[in-house]
Design a protein around this motif. Sequence first.
Motif, PDB file in Angstrom:
ATOM      1  N   PRO A 192      37.831 109.810  84.883  1.00  0.00           N
ATOM      2  CA  PRO A 192      37.175 108.652  85.497  1.00  0.00           C
ATOM      3  C   PRO A 192      37.497 108.448  86.964  1.00  0.00           C
ATOM      4  O   PRO A 192      36.751 107.767  87.681  1.00  0.00           O
ATOM      5  CB  PRO A 192      37.701 107.479  84.665  1.00  0.00           C
ATOM      6  CG  PRO A 192      39.039 107.941  84.185  1.00  0.00           C
ATOM      7  CD  PRO A 192      38.867 109.413  83.916  1.00  0.00           C
ATOM      8  N   GLY A 193      38.604 109.030  87.425  1.00  0.00           N
ATOM      9  CA  GLY A 193      38.995 108.810  88.803  1.00  0.00           C
ATOM     10  C   GLY A 193      39.748 107.498  88.960  1.00  0.00           C
ATOM     11  O   GLY A 193      40.153 106.861  87.986  1.00  0.00           O
ATOM     12  N   VAL A 194      39.904 107.083  90.202  1.00  0.00           N
ATOM     13  CA  VAL A 194      40.653 105.863  90.507  1.00  0.00           C
ATOM     14  C   VAL A 194      39.702 104.668  90.585  1.00  0.00           C
ATOM     15  O   VAL A 194      38.657 104.754  91.221  1.00  0.00           O
ATOM     16  CB  VAL A 194      41.410 106.015  91.843  1.00  0.00           C
ATOM     17  CG1 VAL A 194      42.183 104.743  92.176  1.00  0.00           C
ATOM     18  CG2 VAL A 194      42.358 107.211  91.776  1.00  0.00           C
ATOM     19  N   PRO A 195      40.038 103.555  89.948  1.00  0.00           N
ATOM     20  CA  PRO A 195      39.176 102.363  90.015  1.00  0.00           C
ATOM     21  C   PRO A 195      39.030 101.877  91.456  1.00  0.00           C
ATOM     22  O   PRO A 195      39.926 102.059  92.284  1.00  0.00           O
ATOM     23  CB  PRO A 195      39.931 101.326  89.169  1.00  0.00           C
ATOM     24  CG  PRO A 195      40.840 102.130  88.293  1.00  0.00           C
ATOM     25  CD  PRO A 195      41.220 103.331  89.099  1.00  0.00           C
ATOM     26  N   VAL A 196      37.890 101.253  91.762  1.00  0.00           N
ATOM     27  CA  VAL A 196      37.696 100.701  93.099  1.00  0.00           C
ATOM     28  C   VAL A 196      38.536  99.446  93.265  1.00  0.00           C
ATOM     29  O   VAL A 196      38.946  99.111  94.372  1.00  0.00           O
ATOM     30  CB  VAL A 196      36.200 100.423  93.361  1.00  0.00           C
ATOM     31  CG1 VAL A 196      35.678  99.281  92.490  1.00  0.00           C
ATOM     32  CG2 VAL A 196      35.956 100.108  94.833  1.00  0.00           C
ATOM     33  N   PHE A 197      38.806  98.755  92.161  1.00  0.00           N
ATOM     34  CA  PHE A 197      39.761  97.652  92.185  1.00  0.00           C
ATOM     35  C   PHE A 197      40.179  97.286  90.765  1.00  0.00           C
ATOM     36  O   PHE A 197      39.510  97.634  89.791  1.00  0.00           O
ATOM     37  CB  PHE A 197      39.214  96.413  92.918  1.00  0.00           C
ATOM     38  CG  PHE A 197      38.025  95.756  92.261  1.00  0.00           C
ATOM     39  CD1 PHE A 197      38.186  94.776  91.270  1.00  0.00           C
ATOM     40  CD2 PHE A 197      36.731  96.067  92.666  1.00  0.00           C
ATOM     41  CE1 PHE A 197      37.093  94.150  90.689  1.00  0.00           C
ATOM     42  CE2 PHE A 197      35.627  95.443  92.091  1.00  0.00           C
ATOM     43  CZ  PHE A 197      35.811  94.487  91.098  1.00  0.00           C
ATOM     44  N   LEU A 198      41.329  96.619  90.656  1.00  0.00           N
ATOM     45  CA  LEU A 198      41.804  96.080  89.389  1.00  0.00           C
ATOM     46  C   LEU A 198      41.471  94.596  89.371  1.00  0.00           C
ATOM     47  O   LEU A 198      41.641  93.909  90.376  1.00  0.00           O
ATOM     48  CB  LEU A 198      43.321  96.274  89.244  1.00  0.00           C
ATOM     49  CG  LEU A 198      43.862  97.698  89.399  1.00  0.00           C
ATOM     50  CD1 LEU A 198      45.383  97.692  89.211  1.00  0.00           C
ATOM     51  CD2 LEU A 198      43.203  98.637  88.411  1.00  0.00           C
ATOM     52  N   LEU A 199      40.994  94.105  88.241  1.00  0.00           N
ATOM     53  CA  LEU A 199      40.625  92.698  88.139  1.00  0.00           C
ATOM     54  C   LEU A 199      41.603  91.964  87.238  1.00  0.00           C
ATOM     55  O   LEU A 199      41.875  92.384  86.113  1.00  0.00           O
ATOM     56  CB  LEU A 199      39.214  92.552  87.578  1.00  0.00           C
ATOM     57  CG  LEU A 199      38.710  91.106  87.456  1.00  0.00           C
ATOM     58  CD1 LEU A 199      38.520  90.493  88.834  1.00  0.00           C
ATOM     59  CD2 LEU A 199      37.406  91.053  86.653  1.00  0.00           C
ATOM     60  N   CYS A 200      42.126  90.856  87.742  1.00  0.00           N
ATOM     61  CA  CYS A 200      43.016  90.004  86.966  1.00  0.00           C
ATOM     62  C   CYS A 200      42.292  88.686  86.705  1.00  0.00           C
ATOM     63  O   CYS A 200      41.974  87.951  87.648  1.00  0.00           O
ATOM     64  CB  CYS A 200      44.315  89.764  87.724  1.00  0.00           C
ATOM     65  SG  CYS A 200      45.457  88.661  86.845  1.00  0.00           S
ATOM     66  N   VAL A 201      41.989  88.399  85.448  1.00  0.00           N
ATOM     67  CA  VAL A 201      41.316  87.154  85.080  1.00  0.00           C
ATOM     68  C   VAL A 201      42.379  86.083  84.877  1.00  0.00           C
ATOM     69  O   VAL A 201      43.251  86.203  84.017  1.00  0.00           O
ATOM     70  CB  VAL A 201      40.480  87.325  83.798  1.00  0.00           C
ATOM     71  CG1 VAL A 201      39.770  86.016  83.447  1.00  0.00           C
ATOM     72  CG2 VAL A 201      39.450  88.449  83.982  1.00  0.00           C
ATOM     73  N   LEU A 202      42.306  85.032  85.676  1.00  0.00           N
ATOM     74  CA  LEU A 202      43.281  83.953  85.629  1.00  0.00           C
ATOM     75  C   LEU A 202      42.816  82.840  84.709  1.00  0.00           C
ATOM     76  O   LEU A 202      41.620  82.652  84.486  1.00  0.00           O
ATOM     77  CB  LEU A 202      43.516  83.386  87.032  1.00  0.00           C
ATOM     78  CG  LEU A 202      43.958  84.403  88.095  1.00  0.00           C
ATOM     79  CD1 LEU A 202      44.043  83.734  89.460  1.00  0.00           C
ATOM     80  CD2 LEU A 202      45.290  85.016  87.724  1.00  0.00           C
ATOM     81  N   LYS A 203      43.759  82.077  84.190  1.00  0.00           N
ATOM     82  CA  LYS A 203      43.439  80.989  83.267  1.00  0.00           C
ATOM     83  C   LYS A 203      43.259  79.653  83.980  1.00  0.00           C
ATOM     84  O   LYS A 203      42.372  78.893  83.666  1.00  0.00           O
ATOM     85  CB  LYS A 203      44.532  80.858  82.201  1.00  0.00           C
ATOM     86  CG  LYS A 203      44.733  82.136  81.401  1.00  0.00           C
ATOM     87  CD  LYS A 203      43.438  82.605  80.799  1.00  0.00           C
ATOM     88  CE  LYS A 203      43.589  83.979  80.166  1.00  0.00           C
ATOM     89  NZ  LYS A 203      42.307  84.493  79.675  1.00  0.00           N
ATOM     90  N   VAL A 204      44.145  79.379  84.941  1.00  0.00           N
ATOM     91  CA  VAL A 204      44.070  78.065  85.593  1.00  0.00           C
ATOM     92  C   VAL A 204      44.130  78.194  87.108  1.00  0.00           C
ATOM     93  O   VAL A 204      43.125  78.098  87.790  1.00  0.00           O
ATOM     94  CB  VAL A 204      45.212  77.143  85.105  1.00  0.00           C
ATOM     95  CG1 VAL A 204      45.046  75.760  85.734  1.00  0.00           C
ATOM     96  CG2 VAL A 204      45.201  77.019  83.586  1.00  0.00           C
ATOM     97  N   ASN A 205      45.322  78.421  87.640  1.00  0.00           N
ATOM     98  CA  ASN A 205      45.526  78.376  89.081  1.00  0.00           C
ATOM     99  C   ASN A 205      45.692  79.764  89.686  1.00  0.00           C
ATOM    100  O   ASN A 205      46.065  80.707  88.997  1.00  0.00           O
ATOM    101  CB  ASN A 205      46.770  77.538  89.401  1.00  0.00           C
ATOM    102  CG  ASN A 205      46.630  76.110  88.908  1.00  0.00           C
ATOM    103  OD1 ASN A 205      45.582  75.490  89.093  1.00  0.00           O
ATOM    104  ND2 ASN A 205      47.678  75.594  88.281  1.00  0.00           N
ATOM    105  N   PRO A 206      45.420  79.893  90.997  1.00  0.00           N
ATOM    106  CA  PRO A 206      45.675  81.166  91.680  1.00  0.00           C
ATOM    107  C   PRO A 206      47.149  81.526  91.592  1.00  0.00           C
ATOM    108  O   PRO A 206      48.001  80.651  91.469  1.00  0.00           O
ATOM    109  CB  PRO A 206      45.257  80.868  93.125  1.00  0.00           C
ATOM    110  CG  PRO A 206      44.291  79.735  93.019  1.00  0.00           C
ATOM    111  CD  PRO A 206      44.794  78.897  91.873  1.00  0.00           C
TER     112      PRO A 206
END
Length: 248
Positions: A192-206
């Motif tokens: 697959p190669g390297v992802p263009v970015f990793l996504l972190c889904v947050l629950k409440v605050n940054p």
Amino acid sequence: MARRGEEEEEEHHQNPFLSISCSKPSSSKLQFRKEVSRAQWDEKLEMGEVVEKKGSMWTTTGIIRNGKIYCHIEEIIFLAERGALHLLDSDEKVLSITDLYKKIPEGKHACSWENFEAYRLLKSLGYIIGRHGIPWTMNENKSVNSNISTDETNDIDMEYKISTLLKRMHIDEMKPTFDVYLPNKRFKKSSPGVPVFLLCVLKVNPPSRKEVESFERSSGGIPIKFCIVDYGQVSFFSFEKVKLPVLP
């Protein structure tokens, strides 16, 4: 679709506080197709095993184990909403979209509504998405930030390994959620190669500055984006270092 995805990624880089609206699930938006794939729900694995594969969507959907394709609940619902997949229960009965939606609030399957809405939006834009830390195939030489080593996978039974990986992924724990790739017609699960970015889904605050710096150190140089879902509004953002000018 591919061009739209590329433009979207360009916007991500130019504007770290990009916000996109995403509506809540609605049965009125369901689509219907003549050719429909089928998957059998496996309660032990908490995944669907594809028993009848149709269409090219499986090139970028589902993980491969021992020659079989298994799909996560977010993948199942996304395809079911588009009329591309029927999920069967143990009695060979097709589960309704309402039954599928109920699987998320159960708190299992390592998926939350926030995770699903983020997945659905990016997937609809053409991005290729996989769960972070779970390799697409066992033939993949090295998964980015994988939770287990290649040597370990050779010693663990396939079904037990998948089940264990899912149970390790606590949906309330702040950590990268998805590996995201740009649209690519030549995408291969085996490389697959390297992802263009990793996504972190947050629950409440940054996250705090300390948490962001910790993520960046563990990402191997891959950009990290954060996501907050609030009343159907899906917002993506990232942090960049800003140097203030030195006053005379």
